[in-house]
Design a protein around this motif. Sequence first.
Motif: not given
Length: 184
Positions: A65, A91-92, A95
Amino acid sequence: MTARRRGAALEADLLDAAWAELEAVGYARLTMEGVAARARTGKQVLYRRWGNRAELVIAAMRHRTGSIADRVPDTGSLREDVLEVLRAGAERQRQIGPDTLHGLLAEARDVDPAFFGIMRGVLRTVVERAAERGEIPTADLPRRVLTVPTDLLRQEVLLSREPLSEGVLEEIVDEVFLPLVSRG
């Protein structure tokens, strides 16, 4: 005969294998032996680069990422910059998933302390830019004030079973962080 992998190509293969193994078995069952088998190498090759599985997973995550430190937001607005940082963090964390996040936090003592300073450095840059623009009186903030947005984000992710809404991120920024940094 297969060509011997070296350097960046080998490291990319190892990190891809680590990510694939993480997705296949989850953090709790991830082992250096499993990653090495998936990468068709010996575990000593992994240990030469990463001291433990937490460091390996963090490296695999960055490989997949990128790092927020490489793309610090600069929208011209403190509020929007901090929201962008939180969106990227959320978001990380989405994920990598809660299993991995919990595992990494449980093994935090095994991780290079510099890893935990990355977000502080990103927020320091954002705040310094805001002070230069005159949005806030000073960039000289206590460490705890500076990390409030990401600390609250982590808390929300750990305790919530749902993806974080934009509203939650806006509450962190508007109701907690901006009032703290705006006082003169």
